[in-house]
Structure formats: structure tokens, C-alpha cells
Design an enzyme around this catalytic site. Structure first.
Site, short mmCIF file in Angstrom:
data_model
loop_
_atom_site.label_atom_id
_atom_site.label_comp_id
_atom_site.label_asym_id
_atom_site.label_seq_id
_atom_site.Cartn_x
_atom_site.Cartn_y
_atom_site.Cartn_z
N ARG A 104 -23.85 38.19 -43.20
CA ARG A 104 -22.53 37.52 -42.90
C ARG A 104 -21.79 36.98 -43.57
NH1 ARG A 104 -20.29 37.96 -37.17
NH2 ARG A 104 -21.01 35.32 -36.64
N ARG B 196 -29.44 32.47 -30.75
CA ARG B 196 -27.59 33.40 -30.21
C ARG B 196 -28.50 34.47 -29.54
NH1 ARG B 196 -24.93 33.30 -35.43
NH2 ARG B 196 -22.13 33.96 -33.88
N LYS C 46 -17.26 41.05 -33.79
CA LYS C 46 -15.77 41.02 -32.43
C LYS C 46 -14.53 40.39 -33.22
CE LYS C 46 -18.35 38.35 -29.59
NZ LYS C 46 -19.04 38.17 -30.18
N ARG D 61 -22.79 30.65 -42.37
CA ARG D 61 -22.36 29.48 -40.60
C ARG D 61 -24.12 29.37 -41.15
NH1 ARG D 61 -19.33 32.67 -36.82
NH2 ARG D 61 -21.17 31.57 -35.76
N ARG E 89 -18.40 33.54 -22.25
CA ARG E 89 -19.44 34.01 -22.39
C ARG E 89 -20.44 33.82 -21.40
NH1 ARG E 89 -18.63 33.65 -28.72
NH2 ARG E 89 -21.12 33.65 -29.30
P1 AMP Z 1 -18.60 32.54 -32.33
O1 AMP Z 1 -17.94 32.80 -33.49
O2 AMP Z 1 -17.76 33.31 -32.01
O3 AMP Z 1 -20.29 33.35 -32.52
O4 AMP Z 1 -19.61 30.89 -32.17
C1 AMP Z 1 -20.44 29.99 -33.12
C2 AMP Z 1 -20.88 29.24 -32.08
O5 AMP Z 1 -19.75 28.90 -31.03
C3 AMP Z 1 -21.47 29.66 -30.96
O6 AMP Z 1 -22.78 29.53 -31.26
C4 AMP Z 1 -21.83 28.75 -29.70
O7 AMP Z 1 -22.18 27.58 -29.90
C5 AMP Z 1 -20.07 28.41 -29.59
N1 AMP Z 1 -19.31 29.14 -28.87
C6 AMP Z 1 -18.20 30.17 -28.64
N2 AMP Z 1 -17.56 30.22 -27.71
C7 AMP Z 1 -18.27 30.01 -26.92
C8 AMP Z 1 -18.28 30.15 -25.88
N3 AMP Z 1 -17.39 30.90 -24.62
N4 AMP Z 1 -19.24 29.67 -24.57
C9 AMP Z 1 -19.74 28.34 -25.18
N5 AMP Z 1 -20.35 28.31 -26.52
C10 AMP Z 1 -19.62 29.11 -27.45
#
Ligand code: AMP
Length: 217
Positions: free
Chosen positions: A127, A171, A13, A160, A88
Site C-alpha cells: 500500500r 495491528r 475500508k 506509512r 475499534r
Molecule cells: P487506520 O488508518 O484506520 O488503519 O488507522 C491508523 C492508526 O490510527 C491505527 O493503527 C491506530 O493507531 C489509530 N486509530 C485509528 N482509528 C482508531 C480508533 N478508532 N481507535 C484507536 N486507534 C485508532
């Protein structure tokens, strides 16, 4: 163009959103990036979110809904936006609706990127993210020109905490339980189109462009 990118962690994404920013000149709104920069700055928001993020769990809905509400009001969203990583959960999607109504906008497209779970694990463990600008690379699919260094800004690349294998599995479980139901939710609203997230980033991007150019808003 107001768009939501859906898909499991590792579907690409963020990579696709960056390409869409370049092509359509529409800002990318990544709740993950916003939260990570709050963690980096030790801002109150970051303190609240860090524990959840490090364990691969979702941050509570009210926190991310607040972030999105603020961010969508910014001037640069006048021309549209790409939501990457939000919503999400179903409550987040339901909260988005009145926020959009308030600012006189609606969602034009929801693009769902589908990828096999084992492939996701392989992708996420390789990654690497730039500590400085957040750009993403992959040891196998998109290696940086110089090992450990960001091509874009020269920053240091790192793995990360939430891209470690055990955390990735959490996740993915969170995704299945909380995020996958959004596919049906948006199918019901007739805005969702799914694409196969296989092949390289260029091939995936071609599918997105074909889809968007075929249905301009
Ligand atoms: P991402 O970079 O989008 O994979 O997000 C990394 C982490 O941020 C996720 O594993 C969640 O812990 C948190 N996070 C990001 N977006 C959301 C969301 N919309 N709702 C809840 N947690 C989020």
C-alpha cells in the site's frame, strides 16, 4: 444513511469509503486520517497519538471518542456519515450510542469486510498513501499512473510507518483482540452484514452497493 465500515486493517475500508462518498454524497469520517493529519501538523492531538500509531497500537479510547463526538456535530454530517475505522473497541461502540442519541441519529448499516490474515499482510505492505491528500494506491492492485506520484493531486506517495510488516502483525493482533469482538456486538443489534473482501475494489464495491440499495433507509 449513517453507516459503520468494520474490518481488519487492509480490508479496504478506506478505498470503499472513498467510493461510497462519490456515490452517496455522504462524508467519510476516518479516525486514522484525522489522527494522521494531526501528526503531520504536530498538533497536540497528533503528539499524543503518534507513538501508538507508529507501533501499530490503538490510540486510547478517550482520545478517539472525543474526535468522533466533535466531528459528528459538523454540518456535513446532517445528510449522513460513513464511519471508517471507528469504533475499534467495545468501549468506543458503547460511547458512540449516547453521542448519536444526543444529535438525534442512529446507525442504519454496519458492513463488515472479511479478509484472510495473510492476504492482509500482502495488501498492506504494497500500500502507498499520498502525503498530501491521503489517497491510497497499491503497487500490485491499483498502481498510480506515475510511480511514486498521486494520480489525484500530484503529491508524493509513501509507505506509512504502520504499514511495515512487523507493525502490520501488531495491528492484526490488536484487531483480533480489540476490534473483532465488535462483529458479535453489532450482530446482536441486528445491523451487521458481512461481505467477502476478495477480488478487486470494484467487485467489493458492487457487493456493498447491492446490499445498500436492497435495504434503503
Ligand atoms: P487506520 O488508518 O484506520 O488503519 O488507522 C491508523 C492508526 O490510527 C491505527 O493503527 C491506530 O493507531 C489509530 N486509530 C485509528 N482509528 C482508531 C480508533 N478508532 N481507535 C484507536 N486507534 C485508532
Amino acid at each position: 444513511m449513517n453507516l459503520i465500515l468494520l474490518g481488519p486493517p487492509g480490508a479496504g475500508k478506506g478505498t470503499q469509503a472513498q467510493r461510497m462518498v462519490d456515490r452517496y454524497h455522504t462524508p467519510q469520517i476516518s479516525t486514522g486520517d484525522i489522527l494522521r493529519s494531526a501528526v503531520k501538523e504536530s498538533a497536540p492531538l497528533g503528539m499524543k497519538a503518534k507513538g501508538f500509531m507508529d507501533q501499530g497500537q490503538l490510540v486510547p479510547d478517550e482520545i478517539v471518542i472525543g474526535i468522533i463526538e466533535e466531528r459528528l456535530k459538523a454540518k456535513d454530517c446532517d445528510s449522513g456519515f460513513i464511519l471508517d475505522g471507528f469504533p475499534r473497541t467495545i468501549p468506543q461502540a458503547e460511547a458512540l450510542q449516547p453521542i448519536l442519541t444526543k444529535i438525534g441519529k442512529k446507525i442504519d448499516h454496519v458492513i463488515n469486510i472479511e479478509v484472510d490474515p495473510e492476504e492482509l499482510v500482502r495488501r498492506l505492505t504494497g500500500r502507498r498513501t499520498c502525503k498530501n491528500c491521503g489517497a491510497m494506491f497499491h503497487l500490485l492492485f491499483q498502481p498510480p499512473k506515475k510511480e511514486g506520484i498521486c494520480d489525484r493531486c500530484g503529491g508524493t506517495l509513501y509507505l506509512r510507518a504502520d504499514d511495515k510488516e512487523e507493525t502490520i502483525r501488531t495491528r492484526l493482533k490488536e484487531y483480533e483482540k480489540q476490534t473483532a469482538p465488535l462483529i458479535q456486538y453489532y450482530q446482536g443489534k441486528k445491523t451487521l452484514r458481512s461481505i467477502q473482501g476478495v477480488g478487486g475494489p470494484d467487485q467489493i464495491f458492487d457487493q456493498i452497493v447491492r446490499l445498500l440499495d436492497a435495504t434503503p433507509v
